[in-house]
Structures are given as structure tokens and as C-alpha cells.
Design a protein around this motif. Sequence first.
Motif, mmCIF file in Angstrom:
data_model
loop_
_atom_site.group_PDB
_atom_site.id
_atom_site.type_symbol
_atom_site.label_atom_id
_atom_site.label_comp_id
_atom_site.label_asym_id
_atom_site.label_seq_id
_atom_site.Cartn_x
_atom_site.Cartn_y
_atom_site.Cartn_z
ATOM 1 N N GLN A 4 0.826 -1.212 0.000
ATOM 2 C CA GLN A 4 0.000 0.000 0.000
ATOM 3 C C GLN A 4 0.855 1.255 0.000
ATOM 4 O OE1 GLN A 4 -2.492 -0.856 3.460
ATOM 5 N NE2 GLN A 4 -4.246 -1.309 2.130
ATOM 6 N N LEU A 5 1.940 1.222 0.792
ATOM 7 C CA LEU A 5 2.847 2.375 0.829
ATOM 8 C C LEU A 5 3.458 2.638 -0.539
ATOM 9 C CD1 LEU A 5 4.820 2.012 4.212
ATOM 10 C CD2 LEU A 5 3.277 3.873 3.546
ATOM 11 N N LYS A 6 3.878 1.574 -1.213
ATOM 12 C CA LYS A 6 4.530 1.754 -2.509
ATOM 13 C C LYS A 6 3.535 2.168 -3.589
ATOM 14 C CE LYS A 6 8.660 -0.999 -1.714
ATOM 15 N NZ LYS A 6 9.539 -2.090 -2.188
ATOM 16 N N ILE A 7 2.288 1.685 -3.498
ATOM 17 C CA ILE A 7 1.258 2.148 -4.432
ATOM 18 C C ILE A 7 1.058 3.655 -4.276
ATOM 19 C CG2 ILE A 7 -1.229 2.105 -4.929
ATOM 20 C CD1 ILE A 7 -1.161 -0.912 -4.236
ATOM 21 N N SER A 8 0.972 4.102 -3.028
ATOM 22 C CA SER A 8 0.785 5.534 -2.778
ATOM 23 C C SER A 8 2.019 6.332 -3.200
ATOM 24 C CB SER A 8 0.487 5.771 -1.293
ATOM 25 O OG SER A 8 -0.793 5.277 -0.962
ATOM 26 N N GLN A 9 3.207 5.725 -3.077
ATOM 27 C CA GLN A 9 4.426 6.407 -3.520
ATOM 28 C C GLN A 9 4.412 6.597 -5.029
ATOM 29 O OE1 GLN A 9 8.096 4.613 -2.167
ATOM 30 N NE2 GLN A 9 9.358 5.867 -3.543
ATOM 31 N N VAL A 10 3.952 5.589 -5.760
ATOM 32 C CA VAL A 10 3.833 5.709 -7.214
ATOM 33 C C VAL A 10 2.874 6.841 -7.569
ATOM 34 C CG1 VAL A 10 3.055 4.568 -9.330
ATOM 35 C CG2 VAL A 10 4.396 3.288 -7.655
ATOM 36 N N CYS A 11 1.708 6.867 -6.909
ATOM 37 C CA CYS A 11 0.726 7.922 -7.176
ATOM 38 C C CYS A 11 1.302 9.304 -6.864
ATOM 39 C CB CYS A 11 -0.539 7.676 -6.349
ATOM 40 S SG CYS A 11 -1.465 6.195 -6.806
ATOM 41 N N SER A 12 2.044 9.399 -5.782
ATOM 42 C CA SER A 12 2.630 10.667 -5.384
ATOM 43 C C SER A 12 3.677 11.139 -6.395
ATOM 44 C CB SER A 12 3.258 10.530 -3.996
ATOM 45 O OG SER A 12 3.870 11.735 -3.603
ATOM 46 N N GLU A 13 4.538 10.220 -6.834
ATOM 47 C CA GLU A 13 5.589 10.601 -7.779
ATOM 48 C C GLU A 13 5.018 10.956 -9.147
ATOM 49 O OE1 GLU A 13 9.086 8.276 -8.062
ATOM 50 O OE2 GLU A 13 9.267 7.939 -5.901
ATOM 51 N N LEU A 14 3.868 10.375 -9.484
ATOM 52 C CA LEU A 14 3.215 10.714 -10.750
ATOM 53 C C LEU A 14 2.373 11.981 -10.638
ATOM 54 C CD1 LEU A 14 2.068 7.157 -11.898
ATOM 55 C CD2 LEU A 14 3.716 8.616 -13.078
ATOM 56 N N ASP A 15 2.327 12.541 -9.413
ATOM 57 C CA ASP A 15 1.576 13.778 -9.157
ATOM 58 C C ASP A 15 0.088 13.598 -9.482
ATOM 59 O OD1 ASP A 15 1.417 16.342 -8.203
ATOM 60 O OD2 ASP A 15 1.817 17.298 -10.140
ATOM 61 N N VAL A 16 -0.466 12.441 -9.081
ATOM 62 C CA VAL A 16 -1.883 12.152 -9.301
ATOM 63 C C VAL A 16 -2.714 12.957 -8.301
ATOM 64 C CG1 VAL A 16 -3.673 10.365 -9.190
ATOM 65 C CG2 VAL A 16 -1.436 9.850 -10.208
ATOM 66 N N ASP A 17 -3.689 13.702 -8.793
ATOM 67 C CA ASP A 17 -4.540 14.504 -7.911
ATOM 68 C C ASP A 17 -5.464 13.601 -7.097
ATOM 69 O OD1 ASP A 17 -3.499 16.921 -8.777
ATOM 70 O OD2 ASP A 17 -4.933 17.094 -10.420
ATOM 71 N N GLY A 18 -5.677 13.955 -5.843
ATOM 72 C CA GLY A 18 -6.614 13.227 -5.005
ATOM 73 C C GLY A 18 -6.109 11.845 -4.629
ATOM 74 N N LEU A 19 -7.016 11.061 -4.052
ATOM 75 C CA LEU A 19 -6.661 9.727 -3.570
ATOM 76 C C LEU A 19 -7.387 8.619 -4.325
ATOM 77 C CD1 LEU A 19 -6.660 10.397 0.278
ATOM 78 C CD2 LEU A 19 -4.675 10.136 -1.206
ATOM 79 N N ARG A 20 -8.135 8.977 -5.373
ATOM 80 C CA ARG A 20 -8.859 7.943 -6.105
ATOM 81 C C ARG A 20 -7.900 6.912 -6.695
ATOM 82 N NH1 ARG A 20 -12.523 12.021 -8.377
ATOM 83 N NH2 ARG A 20 -14.505 11.902 -7.280
#
Length: 363
Positions: free
Chosen positions: A276-292
Motif C-alpha cells: 500500500q505504501l509503494k502504491i501511494s508512492q507511485v501515485c505521489s511521484e506521478l503527481d496524481v490529484d486526489g486519492l482515487r
Amino acid sequence: MKVFAVVSQTSGRRPVFPFTAIVGQEEMKLALILNVIDPKLGGVMIMGDRGTGKSTTVRALAELLPEIEVVTGDPYHSDPHNQDLMSDEVRDRKRSGDTLPVERRQVQMVDLPLGATEDRVCGTIDIEKALSEGVKAFEPGLLARANRGILYVDEVNLLDDHLVDVLLDSAASGWNTVEREGISVRHPARFVLVGSGNPEEGELRPQLLDRFAMHAEVRTVKDPKLRVQIVQQRGEFDSNPQRFLAAHRKAQQELTRRIAKAQQVLKKTEVSHDLQLKISQVCSELDVDGLRGDIVTDRAARALAAFEGRTRVTLEDVQRVIVLCLRHRLRKDPLESIDSGYKVEKVFRRVFDLPPPETNAAQ
């Protein structure tokens, strides 16, 4: 686990090309199956060239699904056992001790035409009858018919943005509310929303595109051998549909059983905190808006693990779904030539310490 039989294609309805006979387009097929296993995922947007089998695949999926139990005579296909999937009227009947008549019915697939009005989609209230007789005279719309089924919108990128908003709001909340002249009616509207379109005819607004859980890209098959196989299969189906369906019946039944079993296993699936941490890290590095993006990737990986008969999500599960879940959530650079799927894969591999993807992955 209950075993469900695939509904026969010989019941007078027009034969539908079997899902298991569709060649290629694995990305689209996987996204559809995962949304059926977990209808709360949030739907699929399928974008691709004309004539790539988008509509055929969606209709084939509906024929594949297990039958469901519904309350006889209820226009919303209420679940007789789950109060969250009941209309208000059925819930009141159950609470008052009424015995609910039950029947088994094939999962509905409802087509939403481009010219549909909001009244046709949401339903209408007969104000004159409501005022004169004191009853909520409600005429259900397409959202009511699609409850506990699939709502398919072809050329969704040409649909009025207001209607797309209505569809997405209902899909997210699970309820449709119609209000007119101080009278309000609501009913359950839980469905798998599937939209398809050709990107040459325009894209959805990013705010709407982000609301779809998954985004599958389909492209014209280039391999001559596969193209010939597709042409031959289509010819066989058109010349003798029943024989073609009979040849694929066993595979259809097996896939139906896998889906039904996965729906049960899904309740037990788990994702480790590290994943879960690494999934969120990927989303963060891709600058994905929101948490969807984080939520959908987590749910899709769980659905895939359940489909494979496992209760623990693996790195491979995440890898197979993360592009589908994130590619349409990236901020687009008009000068960027790299496909968004490649960018997601590149960041995923860096975060998970895997070798970088080959440059032709974007092709």
C-alpha cells in the motif's frame, strides 16, 4: 459456493458472440472482469480505434455473468437478502414481515443512447397524479433498469457532460434521487458503468475521466495471423451461431464459475502495508490529484488476486492493474510524446526496484 449456469443462447434472444472467443484486447477484458468481481471499483472507460470489438466485448460480458436473485415484480431488481441493495418499498415490506417472492434473473445490460434525455435516464415523477391522488407516481428510468447490472454508454465522449455527471454520481453513491416540485423519489442504482469511445472524436474532461476507476486502451490488431483468426471466427459465428456457442460453452461456464468464486474470495483478500505504501508512492511521484488512484489500485489488485483464487495481493497483481488505474489520471503535457502507460510503468518499476521497461512498451 453456489455454481451458476450460463444462460442458454437458444431462448429466442439474438445470439451474442462469446466472451471467451474474443481474441486479443486482454487489457479491456481484464478491466471488465475486475469491475464485475468488485462493482464498487467504479467502472471502465474503453478508448480505442473503430472496429476493435469494444461493444462486442461488453455485450459478451453481460451474457457471461452469473444469475442473481431479485424480488419478483420490483422494477429495481432489489436483492431479497441485502438491505443495502433494496428499494425503500421492498425494505419496508421486509421490515413489516412480508414474505418477498424471489426469482432468478440474468444480469441486465442496459444501453444508454446518445440522444437520451435526463428524464429517460433518471426517471420521471407524474406531478399531476401525485397531487391529485397523493401518491408518488414515479416512472423508472434507465438507471433503475441498470441496478445490479451493467450500464453501457457507447461514444460516451459525445454524451452531454451533465448526463455524464449524473451517471458518475449515481455510480459512486449507489442511489438515484429525482426531485420535482417538492416531491422526492430515490431508488438504488448500483451498476458497473462502462463507457467507450474513439479518441479521434474528442476526449472527456479530465474531471470526468478521473471518476472512471479504470481506463483501457484498445488498438487495432497488427499481427496478420491474429487478424485472420478474428475474421475466421466471426465468419463461423455468423454462419452457425449455435454451433459456435456450443464449442465455447465449456470455457464460458468455467469463466462464470471463476467470477462467482472470486466474488466470494474478494471479501477475504488482503494487501500488505508495504504494498500500500509503494502504491501511494507511485501515485505521489506521478503527481496524481486526489486519492482515487490509490484507492482504485488497491481495490483492483484485490479483485485480481481473488480472480486468481488467492487471498493475498502480490507485486505482480499490482503491476497488472496499476497502468489501467492511473494512466488517465496523469496531468497531460501537450508536448509529451511518451504514452501515459509507459510513464506509469516506468515510475512503478523505479519504486519497486525493478528493471526499467523497454522503450517500445509505449508502442
